[in-house]
Enzyme design. Structure first.
Site, short mmCIF file in Angstrom:
data_model
loop_
_atom_site.label_atom_id
_atom_site.label_comp_id
_atom_site.label_asym_id
_atom_site.label_seq_id
_atom_site.Cartn_x
_atom_site.Cartn_y
_atom_site.Cartn_z
N THR A 13 0.83 -1.21 0.00
CA THR A 13 0.00 0.00 0.00
C THR A 13 0.87 1.26 0.00
OG1 THR A 13 -1.59 -1.25 1.29
CG2 THR A 13 -1.89 1.13 1.26
N LYS A 45 9.67 -8.64 -1.73
CA LYS A 45 10.01 -9.92 -1.12
C LYS A 45 9.68 -11.07 -2.06
CE LYS A 45 9.33 -12.21 3.29
NZ LYS A 45 8.57 -12.18 4.53
N GLY A 133 -0.45 8.75 9.66
CA GLY A 133 -0.56 8.75 8.20
C GLY A 133 -0.34 10.10 7.56
N GLY A 186 -10.50 -3.50 4.17
CA GLY A 186 -9.04 -3.40 4.03
C GLY A 186 -8.40 -2.49 5.07
N ASP A 200 -0.30 -0.62 17.97
CA ASP A 200 -0.02 0.35 16.91
C ASP A 200 0.00 1.79 17.47
OD1 ASP A 200 -0.11 0.93 13.80
OD2 ASP A 200 -1.66 2.20 14.69
N LYS A 204 3.21 4.59 18.01
CA LYS A 204 3.14 5.98 17.55
C LYS A 204 3.36 6.95 18.70
CE LYS A 204 0.07 4.71 13.78
NZ LYS A 204 -1.34 4.49 13.40
N1 LIG Z 1 -0.92 0.96 5.13
C1 LIG Z 1 -0.92 2.16 5.67
O1 LIG Z 1 -1.85 2.96 5.48
C2 LIG Z 1 0.25 2.60 6.52
C3 LIG Z 1 0.24 3.90 7.06
C4 LIG Z 1 1.35 4.36 7.78
C5 LIG Z 1 2.41 3.49 7.97
N2 LIG Z 1 2.37 2.20 7.47
C6 LIG Z 1 3.55 1.34 7.67
O2 LIG Z 1 4.20 1.22 6.39
C7 LIG Z 1 4.80 -0.05 6.24
C8 LIG Z 1 4.24 -0.71 4.99
O3 LIG Z 1 2.84 -0.88 5.13
P1 LIG Z 1 1.94 -1.42 3.92
O4 LIG Z 1 0.54 -1.24 4.36
O5 LIG Z 1 2.39 -0.83 2.65
O6 LIG Z 1 2.31 -2.97 3.95
P2 LIG Z 1 2.02 -4.04 2.82
O7 LIG Z 1 0.92 -3.58 1.92
O8 LIG Z 1 1.88 -5.35 3.52
O9 LIG Z 1 3.36 -4.06 1.94
C9 LIG Z 1 4.57 -4.46 2.49
C10 LIG Z 1 5.60 -4.50 1.36
O10 LIG Z 1 6.86 -4.79 1.93
C11 LIG Z 1 7.46 -5.85 1.21
N3 LIG Z 1 8.28 -6.63 2.15
C12 LIG Z 1 7.89 -7.21 3.30
N4 LIG Z 1 8.95 -7.82 3.89
C13 LIG Z 1 10.00 -7.61 3.08
C14 LIG Z 1 11.35 -8.00 3.10
N5 LIG Z 1 11.84 -8.75 4.09
N6 LIG Z 1 12.17 -7.61 2.09
C15 LIG Z 1 11.68 -6.88 1.06
N7 LIG Z 1 10.40 -6.49 0.99
C16 LIG Z 1 9.57 -6.85 1.97
C17 LIG Z 1 6.33 -6.66 0.65
O11 LIG Z 1 6.83 -7.35 -0.48
P3 LIG Z 1 5.91 -8.29 -1.42
O12 LIG Z 1 5.05 -7.32 -2.20
O13 LIG Z 1 6.88 -9.00 -2.26
O14 LIG Z 1 5.12 -9.16 -0.50
C18 LIG Z 1 5.33 -5.56 0.31
O15 LIG Z 1 5.58 -5.04 -0.97
C19 LIG Z 1 4.48 -0.81 7.53
O16 LIG Z 1 5.58 -0.73 8.39
C20 LIG Z 1 3.27 -0.06 8.12
O17 LIG Z 1 3.22 -0.14 9.51
C21 LIG Z 1 1.32 1.76 6.75
#
Ligand SMILES: NC(=O)c1ccc[n+]([C@@H]2O[C@H](COP(=O)([O-])OP(=O)(O)OC[C@H]3O[C@@H](n4cnc5c(N)ncnc54)[C@H](OP(=O)(O)O)[C@@H]3O)[C@@H](O)[C@H]2O)c1
Length: 415
Positions: A13, A45, A133, A186, A200, A204
């Site tokens: 995301t 990954k 965010g 989602g 979480d 923060k």
């Molecule tokens: N979602 C939100 O709105 C939001 C808001 C603020 C902060 N965050 C933070 O931002 C971070 C990402 O969140 P997200 O929602 O984008 O997560 P996500 O949709 O689950 O995506 C995670 C990404 O990281 C990759 N990944 C995971 N482990 C890895 C590794 N060991 N080596 C290389 N790539 C790896 C995954 O690869 P694959 O695609 O190959 O599986 C995927 O592309 C998290 O720490 C979360 O707490 C999220």
């Protein structure tokens, strides 16, 4: 026009949000920076997953490939969990690459040591997206409230639990049904523990504490409760008294400089700004010694808001807003802006007269901590040690945007 090279770790995301934000707002970035921002590589990954990525961007599962990119300026980190994020960002900092992260679990634990390491390597760290965010709360504290002493912070910091509580109250849903709905939309992860048990929000809160107070309280001293024990009946009964349950993280610094913190459901009255904060929205209220109480409301998560937070953070970082100003780096010389807009260093060369050495232009100053190398009598020195040393400076050359290895290779260094 020169280029700022960046790489993105993770393409979920948030990683996609960053990539899209850079792509769709390239003109605005160019206008602000005078340079194009180029995504050189993305770390993922799972090499088999189908993705829509511009073929000019390298996609890799090896972090080494990212570090090997020549002239890489900034890494955006958007992967999940403490590791390997911490190790990757440590290596980036050691290589002199700026970092911008969204990873709150990693940053709550390792943020202080990453910041310390970044300082030693004169690179900057952006972490706006770790907290609330799209709401620019970290920037507000870091850049806009420097004179105010922050007294207390309260926040609805987790959109998923706020959504669940709103749905339970408005529709009379059970906790389980509201949780399921948030997963279908989602908002909640397949394993929602971190959201509904308050971890979480806890992470923060720790990041906010370090940003506002310069340190974190002992983790075990923060009371943490989730929302799993609340019922629709309680929420609706409270409403009839013009009260609403909100899951709130709070921090307070007392007169003895002790920090008290808790994360738990609390009742807020309809006169409180948090009362109307519904569904996935987040809110943060800060009390400053001069300004009084200010409240920021907005989207706490999602692709575009989080991408926005990271790209705005990146801009501030490149513009040098997170770097010690040249003035503060100078102890034995005096930095002044001359009539042409150049920053110059006045150094006492001997007892009789003072010399003016052109130091860097305003634009170059933006690059401080990026590629700022000086050459003193043919020796490579870092700017800080030169400016703080007692010796006379014979010649100073500032190589804007040219990494040292290339500079030496291309014979640009002067003595
Ligand atoms: N979602 C939100 O709105 C939001 C808001 C603020 C902060 N965050 C933070 O931002 C971070 C990402 O969140 P997200 O929602 O984008 O997560 P996500 O949709 O689950 O995506 C995670 C990404 O990281 C990759 N990944 C995971 N482990 C890895 C590794 N060991 N080596 C290389 N790539 C790896 C995954 O690869 P694959 O695609 O190959 O599986 C995927 O592309 C998290 O720490 C979360 O707490 C999220």
């Amino acid at each position: 026009m020169s280029v700022i090279n960046v790489a993105i770790l993770g393409f979920g995301t948030v990683g996609q949000g960053v990539c899209e934000a850079i792509d769709t707002h390239q003109d605005r970035l160019k206008e602000a920076l005078g340079k194009e921002v180029k995504v050189r590589a993305i770390l993922i990954k799972d090499p088999v997953k189908q993705r829509e990525i511009d073929p000019s961007i390298k996609v890799t599962t090896e972090f080494k490939d990212i570090l090997d990119i020549p002239d890489l300026h900034v890494i955006f980190e958007a992967i999940v969990g403490e590791e390997p994020g911490y190790t990757y960002l440590s290596k980036a900092v050691e290589k002199g690459i700026h970092i911008v992260t969204a990873n709150k679990a990693m940053f709550a634990k390792f943020g202080p040591s990453l910041m310390e390491k970044a300082k030693r390597h004169t690179v900057s760290v952006g972490f706006e997206a770790t907290t609330a965010g799209g709401i620019p709360v970290i920037g507000t504290i870091r850049q806009l409230l420097k004179v105010n002493e922050i007294k207390s912070i309260q926040g609805i910091l987790n959109g998923t639990s706020n959504f669940i509580l709103s749905q339970m109250r408005k529709k009379g849903l059970s906790f389980e049904t509201a949780l399921k709905q948030s997963q279908e939309k989602g908002y909640a992860e397949a394993d929602p523990t971190s959201d509904i048990e308050g971890y979480d929000a806890f992470y923060k809160l720790l990041i906010l504490s370090h940003t506002a107070f310069g340190r974190q309280p002992d983790w075990k001293d923060i009371r943490r409760r989730g929302i799993t024990h609340l019922t629709a009946e309680w929420l609706q009964a409270a409403e009839s008294f013009r009260l609403r349950f909100k899951h709130v993280g709070s921090l307070e610094r007392d007169g003895f400089n002790r920090i008290k913190g808790e994360v738990e459901p609390v009742l807020v009255h309809d006169t409180h700004p948090f009362y109307g904060v519904e569904d996935v929205e987040n809110a943060i209220s800060l009390k400053g010694s001069l300004v009084g109480r200010i409240t920021l409301l907005g989207p706490g998560a999602g692709k575009c808001p989080t991408g926005s937070a990271m790209v705005e953070d990146f801009l501030s970082l490149i513009q040098g807003k997170y770097t010690a100003s040249p003035e503060s780096a100078v102890h034995n010389g005096e930095v002044l802006e001359d009539s042409t807009g150049q920053w110059v260093l006045r150094v006492p060369a001997n007892e009789d007269y003072q010399r003016w050495i052109p130091l860097f232009t305003l634009k170059d100053r933006i690059q401080l901590g990026d590629f700022l190398y000086v050459f003193v009598e043919g020796r490579k020195e870092d700017i800080e040690s030169v400016l703080t040393s007692q010796e006379q400076i014979q010649a100073v050359s500032i190589l804007d945007e040219i990494p040292l290895e290339n500079a030496v290779k291309e014979g640009i260094a002067v003595s």
